[in-house]
Write a protein that holds these residues in place. Structure first.
Motif, PDB file in Angstrom:
ATOM      1  N   MET A 130     -39.593   0.670  68.302  1.00 23.35           N
ATOM      2  CA  MET A 130     -38.629  -0.323  68.764  1.00 23.35           C
ATOM      3  C   MET A 130     -38.099  -1.158  67.607  1.00 23.35           C
ATOM      4  O   MET A 130     -36.931  -1.562  67.605  1.00 23.35           O
ATOM      5  CB  MET A 130     -39.291  -1.221  69.816  1.00 23.35           C
ATOM      6  N   LEU A 131     -38.936  -1.414  66.604  1.00 16.66           N
ATOM      7  CA  LEU A 131     -38.491  -2.163  65.439  1.00 16.66           C
ATOM      8  C   LEU A 131     -37.427  -1.381  64.673  1.00 16.66           C
ATOM      9  O   LEU A 131     -36.434  -1.957  64.195  1.00 16.66           O
ATOM     10  CB  LEU A 131     -39.676  -2.467  64.524  1.00 16.66           C
ATOM     11  N   LEU A 132     -37.597  -0.058  64.582  1.00 18.20           N
ATOM     12  CA  LEU A 132     -36.578   0.767  63.942  1.00 18.20           C
ATOM     13  C   LEU A 132     -35.260   0.692  64.705  1.00 18.20           C
ATOM     14  O   LEU A 132     -34.181   0.582  64.115  1.00 18.20           O
ATOM     15  CB  LEU A 132     -37.053   2.219  63.867  1.00 18.20           C
ATOM     16  N   SER A 133     -35.343   0.747  66.035  1.00 16.75           N
ATOM     17  CA  SER A 133     -34.129   0.658  66.846  1.00 16.75           C
ATOM     18  C   SER A 133     -33.455  -0.701  66.669  1.00 16.75           C
ATOM     19  O   SER A 133     -32.225  -0.797  66.593  1.00 16.75           O
ATOM     20  CB  SER A 133     -34.465   0.889  68.320  1.00 16.75           C
ATOM     21  N   TRP A 134     -34.265  -1.758  66.604  1.00 17.15           N
ATOM     22  CA  TRP A 134     -33.698  -3.097  66.389  1.00 17.15           C
ATOM     23  C   TRP A 134     -33.006  -3.173  65.040  1.00 17.15           C
ATOM     24  O   TRP A 134     -31.927  -3.778  64.920  1.00 17.15           O
ATOM     25  CB  TRP A 134     -34.802  -4.145  66.459  1.00 17.15           C
ATOM     26  N   CYS A 135     -33.589  -2.572  64.019  1.00 23.77           N
ATOM     27  CA  CYS A 135     -32.954  -2.555  62.697  1.00 23.77           C
ATOM     28  C   CYS A 135     -31.621  -1.831  62.751  1.00 23.77           C
ATOM     29  O   CYS A 135     -30.654  -2.236  62.098  1.00 23.77           O
ATOM     30  CB  CYS A 135     -33.878  -1.885  61.687  1.00 23.77           C
ATOM     31  N   ALA A 136     -31.553  -0.739  63.537  1.00 28.09           N
ATOM     32  CA  ALA A 136     -30.287  -0.005  63.662  1.00 28.09           C
ATOM     33  C   ALA A 136     -29.221  -0.886  64.303  1.00 28.09           C
ATOM     34  O   ALA A 136     -28.062  -0.918  63.850  1.00 28.09           O
ATOM     35  CB  ALA A 136     -30.504   1.258  64.482  1.00 28.09           C
ATOM     36  N   HIS A 137     -29.583  -1.618  65.372  1.00 29.08           N
ATOM     37  CA  HIS A 137     -28.612  -2.506  66.016  1.00 29.08           C
ATOM     38  C   HIS A 137     -28.187  -3.630  65.071  1.00 29.08           C
ATOM     39  O   HIS A 137     -27.014  -4.027  65.052  1.00 29.08           O
ATOM     40  CB  HIS A 137     -29.212  -3.092  67.295  1.00 29.08           C
ATOM     41  N   TRP A 138     -29.127  -4.139  64.280  1.00 29.02           N
ATOM     42  CA  TRP A 138     -28.800  -5.201  63.328  1.00 29.02           C
ATOM     43  C   TRP A 138     -27.816  -4.697  62.284  1.00 29.02           C
ATOM     44  O   TRP A 138     -26.843  -5.388  61.949  1.00 29.02           O
ATOM     45  CB  TRP A 138     -30.076  -5.708  62.672  1.00 29.02           C
ATOM     46  N   VAL A 139     -28.066  -3.494  61.758  1.00 29.62           N
ATOM     47  CA  VAL A 139     -27.150  -2.923  60.762  1.00 29.62           C
ATOM     48  C   VAL A 139     -25.773  -2.684  61.373  1.00 29.62           C
ATOM     49  O   VAL A 139     -24.738  -2.939  60.740  1.00 29.62           O
ATOM     50  CB  VAL A 139     -27.733  -1.611  60.203  1.00 29.62           C
ATOM     51  N   ALA A 140     -25.747  -2.201  62.636  1.00 30.95           N
ATOM     52  CA  ALA A 140     -24.459  -1.964  63.294  1.00 30.95           C
ATOM     53  C   ALA A 140     -23.681  -3.268  63.468  1.00 30.95           C
ATOM     54  O   ALA A 140     -22.463  -3.308  63.263  1.00 30.95           O
ATOM     55  CB  ALA A 140     -24.690  -1.292  64.643  1.00 30.95           C
ATOM     56  N   ARG A 141     -24.363  -4.355  63.830  1.00 30.98           N
ATOM     57  CA  ARG A 141     -23.690  -5.645  63.963  1.00 30.98           C
ATOM     58  C   ARG A 141     -23.171  -6.131  62.616  1.00 30.98           C
ATOM     59  O   ARG A 141     -22.074  -6.686  62.525  1.00 30.98           O
ATOM     60  CB  ARG A 141     -24.636  -6.677  64.571  1.00 30.98           C
ATOM     61  N   ARG A 142     -23.948  -5.938  61.561  1.00 33.46           N
ATOM     62  CA  ARG A 142     -23.509  -6.333  60.233  1.00 33.46           C
ATOM     63  C   ARG A 142     -22.259  -5.560  59.812  1.00 33.46           C
ATOM     64  O   ARG A 142     -21.354  -6.120  59.201  1.00 33.46           O
ATOM     65  CB  ARG A 142     -24.634  -6.069  59.230  1.00 33.46           C
ATOM     66  N   GLN A 143     -22.221  -4.282  60.161  1.00 31.84           N
ATOM     67  CA  GLN A 143     -21.053  -3.485  59.807  1.00 31.84           C
ATOM     68  C   GLN A 143     -19.815  -3.947  60.558  1.00 31.84           C
ATOM     69  O   GLN A 143     -18.716  -3.964  60.005  1.00 31.84           O
ATOM     70  CB  GLN A 143     -21.322  -2.005  60.103  1.00 31.84           C
ATOM     71  N   ARG A 144     -20.005  -4.316  61.831  1.00 33.57           N
ATOM     72  CA  ARG A 144     -18.848  -4.771  62.602  1.00 33.57           C
ATOM     73  C   ARG A 144     -18.301  -6.080  62.058  1.00 33.57           C
ATOM     74  O   ARG A 144     -17.104  -6.360  62.175  1.00 33.57           O
ATOM     75  CB  ARG A 144     -19.229  -4.935  64.073  1.00 33.57           C
ATOM     76  N   ARG A 145     -19.157  -6.919  61.459  1.00 31.40           N
ATOM     77  CA  ARG A 145     -18.702  -8.179  60.880  1.00 31.40           C
ATOM     78  C   ARG A 145     -18.234  -8.047  59.439  1.00 31.40           C
ATOM     79  O   ARG A 145     -17.726  -8.994  58.866  1.00 31.40           O
ATOM     80  CB  ARG A 145     -19.827  -9.227  60.951  1.00 31.40           C
ATOM     81  N   ASN A 146     -18.411  -6.867  58.863  1.00 34.02           N
ATOM     82  CA  ASN A 146     -18.027  -6.645  57.477  1.00 34.02           C
ATOM     83  C   ASN A 146     -16.506  -6.682  57.355  1.00 34.02           C
ATOM     84  O   ASN A 146     -15.812  -5.953  58.056  1.00 34.02           O
ATOM     85  CB  ASN A 146     -18.561  -5.288  57.007  1.00 34.02           C
TER      86      ASN A 146
END
Length: 283
Positions: A246-262
């Motif tokens: 689940m921590l890996l999945s959370w990291c994926a969502h965090w990276v995806a959010r960072r990319q959308r704000r890039n």
């Protein structure tokens, strides 16, 4: 009220759905209660079976096994991503021999069972347990990730690459500045899923005497002094594995959010068109 694809349920449908939900909840609670009853009936919650987890030596054994699992996963994850990128680049190459060799490697390592590769490297090549485990995981997961990368690149609209070539960019620039940044967002969930597979497959290390998390649990579960606490060990180890996934999945969502704000991937507002200077000879 209805829509083109969906009809809003009426009063009878809502009552029927409520009954379905209540019935499913009752069945699930019944199964859970039956499972808990079996655990108590077979003595899985007795003090004898849970006593070993109070000892410092047992706790250190589990922590050491968890650390070894994370170390093997870290090596395998980094090397798998690197190998996948290299093989995907080879499969996308315009040079036919390079493409053929990369395709053969990908298909071979994808078809080979992970355990067979681990045992071959450990027995035939006489490698250390950690080296054999990481190498087997890298070869398998790297070949799978190569297909993920290649598919993600092909999923980008063809016109994106054509437009980049029309602007005078060479292939490396097109890949690194145009295709890969757009493909990563589409590939990210699949990449994380494959890394979760690699994390769980680190448990195969106990078959070659690598002292990872499952190996530590096996040593505790096989202890006759504590009544073979197999189920308590499973109840301790399983939530930790689930938490790491689940921590890996959370990291994926965090990276995806960072990319959308890039700002590099955000949409840019374009001003309204204005009349320009007419070309010579124009109307």
């Amino acid at each position: 009220m209805t829509t083109a694809l969906y009809g809003v349920p009426g009063p009878k449908s809502k009552r029927r759905h409520l009954l379905y939900g209540a019935g499913s909840t009752v069945v699930l609670l019944g199964l859970l209660g039956w499972l808990v009853y079996l655990l108590f009936h077979t003595g899985q919650f007795t003090a004898q079976k849970w006593t070993p987890f109070l000892y410092k030596g047992i706790q250190e054994l589990l922590l050491r096994g968890l650390g070894n699992t994370l170390r093997a996963f870290g090596y395998a994850a980094v090397l798998s991503l690197a190998l996948g990128a290299v093989l995907a680049t080879g499969r996308l190459s315009v040079h036919r021999p390079v493409r053929w060799v990369s395709t053969a490697l990908v298909e071979f390592f994808r078809a080979m069972p992970v355990l067979v590769m681990i045992f071959f490297i450990y027995v035939a090549l006489k490698a250390e347990p950690l080296t054999a485990l990481v190498a087997g995981l890298t070869l398998y997961n790297g070949s799978v990730l190569a297909e993920v990368f290649r598919t993600g690149i092909h999923a980008v609209e063809r016109g994106q690459g054509e437009a980049a070539y029309a602007l005078g960019m060479h292939k490396t620039q097109v890949m690194t500045h145009v295709l890969v940044p757009q493909a990563v967002r589409a590939m990210l969930p699949t990449i994380i899923s494959q890394l979760v597979v690699a994390l769980k497959d680190t448990s195969l290390g106990y078959l070659i005497t690598y002292e990872e998390f499952l190996h530590a649990g096996k040593l505790i579960a096989a202890n006759l002094d504590y009544g073979l606490p197999f189920i308590p060990v499973v109840m301790i180890i399983s939530p930790i594995y689930i938490g790491m996934c689940m921590l890996l999945s959370w990291c994926a969502h965090w990276v995806a959010r960072r990319q959308r704000r890039n700002p590099k991937v955000e949409a840019v507002e374009v001003g309204a068109a204005e009349p320009g200077t007419l070309l010579p000879g124009g109307p």
